[in-house]
Design a protein around this motif. Structure first.
Motif, short mmCIF file in Angstrom:
data_model
loop_
_atom_site.label_atom_id
_atom_site.label_comp_id
_atom_site.label_asym_id
_atom_site.label_seq_id
_atom_site.Cartn_x
_atom_site.Cartn_y
_atom_site.Cartn_z
N ASP A 95 27.82 46.85 39.91
CA ASP A 95 28.25 45.45 40.98
C ASP A 95 28.14 46.15 42.50
O ASP A 95 28.33 45.90 43.66
CB ASP A 95 29.45 45.47 41.63
N GLY A 96 27.02 47.46 42.48
CA GLY A 96 26.02 48.20 43.72
C GLY A 96 27.08 48.96 44.21
O GLY A 96 26.73 49.39 44.65
N GLY A 97 28.05 49.08 43.23
CA GLY A 97 28.85 50.48 44.27
C GLY A 97 28.09 51.98 43.52
O GLY A 97 27.51 51.71 42.80
N ARG A 98 28.35 52.91 44.55
CA ARG A 98 27.79 54.66 44.61
C ARG A 98 28.22 54.69 43.25
O ARG A 98 28.86 54.62 43.17
CB ARG A 98 27.75 55.22 45.91
N ARG A 99 26.66 55.23 42.80
CA ARG A 99 26.72 56.25 41.40
C ARG A 99 27.94 57.46 41.61
O ARG A 99 28.60 57.18 40.62
CB ARG A 99 25.72 56.61 40.70
N SER A 100 27.98 57.76 42.50
CA SER A 100 28.25 58.70 42.46
C SER A 100 29.83 59.36 43.06
O SER A 100 30.25 60.24 42.47
CB SER A 100 28.02 59.57 44.35
N LYS A 101 30.17 57.67 43.03
CA LYS A 101 31.57 57.12 42.80
C LYS A 101 32.48 56.55 42.49
O LYS A 101 34.07 56.87 42.07
CB LYS A 101 31.91 57.20 44.62
N ALA A 102 31.57 56.33 40.97
CA ALA A 102 32.02 55.50 40.06
C ALA A 102 32.82 56.21 39.42
O ALA A 102 34.30 55.05 38.90
CB ALA A 102 30.51 54.89 39.29
N GLU A 103 33.08 57.28 38.95
CA GLU A 103 34.19 57.67 37.85
C GLU A 103 35.73 57.53 38.71
O GLU A 103 36.49 57.30 38.51
CB GLU A 103 34.06 58.63 37.45
N ALA A 104 35.33 58.28 39.85
CA ALA A 104 36.91 58.14 40.31
C ALA A 104 37.38 56.69 40.94
O ALA A 104 37.87 56.72 40.71
CB ALA A 104 36.69 58.87 42.43
N HIS A 105 36.15 56.04 41.30
CA HIS A 105 36.85 54.33 41.58
C HIS A 105 37.44 54.21 40.40
O HIS A 105 38.04 53.26 40.28
CB HIS A 105 35.09 53.03 41.57
#
Lengths: 370, 370
Positions: free
Chosen positions: B132-142
């Motif tokens: 959905d366009g979220g930053r890859r770098s933040k995906a796991e934490a999200h």
């Protein structure tokens, strides 16, 4: 992502004449109920290994300012509830357990170290683990897992308290649908907030919707309505409660957003720039993006949500928030909402005891420095 | 730390003569209730951004084997409940939502990638975020934060379903104390389990206590008793339910522990040695420690709970579990508990429809390969 804590929103002082119930005693009354509840649970607990859960939860509960209980009791009186506040107080205590759940999970999600000036639940539980001989290398992960469980427990117990408080079937039946809606809306608000973080956006409406779910309804409208519904309030009173609560709740969160960026860390207890580094999608930021020049937008895109942003970077972002007029605009939004809330109080004939407390809460929520 | 999933515990086949209620239809009936509930919620959801929560939750719910519902319905019939199973089915559906909560948070705590052969909630929500366009770098934490929220939502909704299912005040009042106890005991069991992980111990009693809270009471005793209490079962029937459920539940978990170490990964879906690398404090391991030589103890201390343990290391640990006779001893413990549970069924006059299903569950739970 954050659940609005009510730090700084001190309980109204008592101006209560002897003949009206003393709302400022709510804090003490709720403390007594929460302590008795936790003592009962501790007495039944199957082992001493569970002690850290009780220690950390009761410490957190002991430090709340009881904003939601104040609102719940004000709702009780606004709804025509009598001098015996016991049912409203039990619901208020359950609200504090629910808020403890929300804060514990919120701090896990944000990886926060401090809450109400003390280590957050996951930090405290990690420390308890190592003190108790657990492996240092596993302490942090243990703390996070234990805090997830402690939040779960607080949520389960907020329900347990409602069931065991002798509210009576009638009262329970009246409030459970509201409680269920409140819980669902908070989780929705938290998820919408989480999802919008790190996406620099100019969508003020989207940011306001998060504010509504996460704060206006959860922190103000539902506690007030719960008290009123318990008292058997007439529909027009419930409408007045919402008409007052929603603008106040929005103003409360908007003030919190301003303090998160422009507040004095000594007062707020929040490091400068944290909200910016976390990339919180606030109304303030959305307004700035709307009005920023191409160059400013580019700068915001780089710095907002970047944990590596330096203090100088933070100053540059703050400058944009001011230069674009976003900061003043949010101040105007807060004032407009405060006026709306106060107007509702003027136009509505709530009992004095309720109106007085609600006026004080308006001041505390919208004019505070922390 | 793990909540026992009921993968592999397939619903009993129907042997129901036409004149007795068809317990094997429970799965379908519960599916219908859960789907209708989630559809109602989705219809009321304030925005399309919430879609991932619904997708992930309904996928997880769709894959349960409905062990707890089977037990709840068996309890309903054991308690003398009639042909109209609707109240018991609603409680059974609420139990599935509660189990979804437990599994989602459990997978977050264990950092598991797969559940029921599909990505775990935190993995699926991380993927939805990047798609959905979220930053890859933040995906796991999200993903982790979103899964914490989704677990919270499933817990809140398990309660919501109970309130909105039209159970009637009388039924609700009867079961809520049990539900509250069940929820608290599960969290306690999870915490005790979490706390004991990575501490090589010879304390079989401590390991059995975790089994009791985490599995015997939560997975077997409470679902069975909830059904029976709904049906207004007599005290001696409730006692029989517990006398049957606790040994069966212990046998169920002991079998799970054996499969976790000696099971065929192709059948269990668990990588070999995961339980050993996680340092699960099982009865199996405690028995081995009791009987191990000094050298073997030293080896266990080094390898158990070490994520870095090689497949050869795992084989050496398994050898100790066998050489010490711990494996056979656990097999004997399982048999003894199965016999006790079956003896309760022989000595108790439950209606045939209940006894039949409970016998099948005993087989499934104690003799399964996965």
């Amino acid at each position: 992502m954050t659940v609005l804590d009510d730090k700084g929103a001190s309980p109204p002082m008592s101006h209560a004449p002897a003949d009206t119930p003393n709302l400022s005693a709510v804090r003490t009354d709720v403390d007594v109920l929460l302590t008795a509840f936790l003592d009962r649970k501790a007495h039944l607990a199957p082992g001493p290994e569970l002690a850290p859960l009780f220690t950390v939860l009761s410490r957190l509960l002991g430090r709340g300012k009881r904003l939601r209980p104040q609102l719940c009791l004000a709702g009780w009186h606004a709804g025509g509830g009598g001098g015996d506040q016991s049912t409203a107080l039990n619901v208020a205590a359950a609200l504090e357990l629910f808020q403890a759940f929300a804060l514990i999970h919120d701090d896990v999600m944000d990886g926060s170290d401090l809450r109400r000036g003390r280590p957050t639940a996951h930090r405290a539980l990690a420390a308890a683990y190592t003190n108790d001989g657990g492996r240092r290398s596993k302490a942090e992960a243990h703390g996070v897992s234990a805090a997830i469980l402690l939040g779960d427990l607080a949520l389960v117990w907020s329900d347990d308290l409602l069931h065991s408080a002798g509210l009576g079937d009638e009262a329970l039946k009246r409030i459970m649908p509201l409680v269920d809606t409140m819980r669902t809306e908070l989780v929705y608000g938290q998820y919408l907030d989480l999802r919008s973080a790190d996406r620099l956006s100019d969508d003020v409406e989207a940011a306001l919707r998060v504010v509504r779910y996460k704060t206006a309804k959860y922190t103000v409208e539902w506690p007030l309505r719960l008290g009123a519904v318990l008292a058997g309030a007439a529909p027009h009173v419930l409408d007045a409660c919402s008409a007052f609560a929603l603008p106040l709740g929005e103003a409360f969160q908007l003030r919190d957003d301003l303090l998160g960026v422009f507040g004095d860390p000594a007062e707020t207890g929040k490091p400068v720039g944290d909200d910016i580094r976390e990339g919180k999608a606030t109304v303030l930021m959305a307004l700035a993006v709307q009005r920023a020049s191409a160059a400013e937008k580019q700068m915001l895109r780089t710095l907002v949500g970047s944990p590596a942003a330096t203090d100088d970077d933070i100053l540059r972002v703050k400058a944009v928030l001011q230069r674009t007029g976003a900061q003043q605009h949010v101040e105007r939004m807060i004032n407009a909402r405060r006026e709306t809330a106060l107007a509702v109080l003027d136009q509505t004939v709530f009992p004095t005891v309720a109106t007085r407390v609600l006026r004080e809460i308006v001041q505390i929520a919208t004019v505070r420095q922390a």
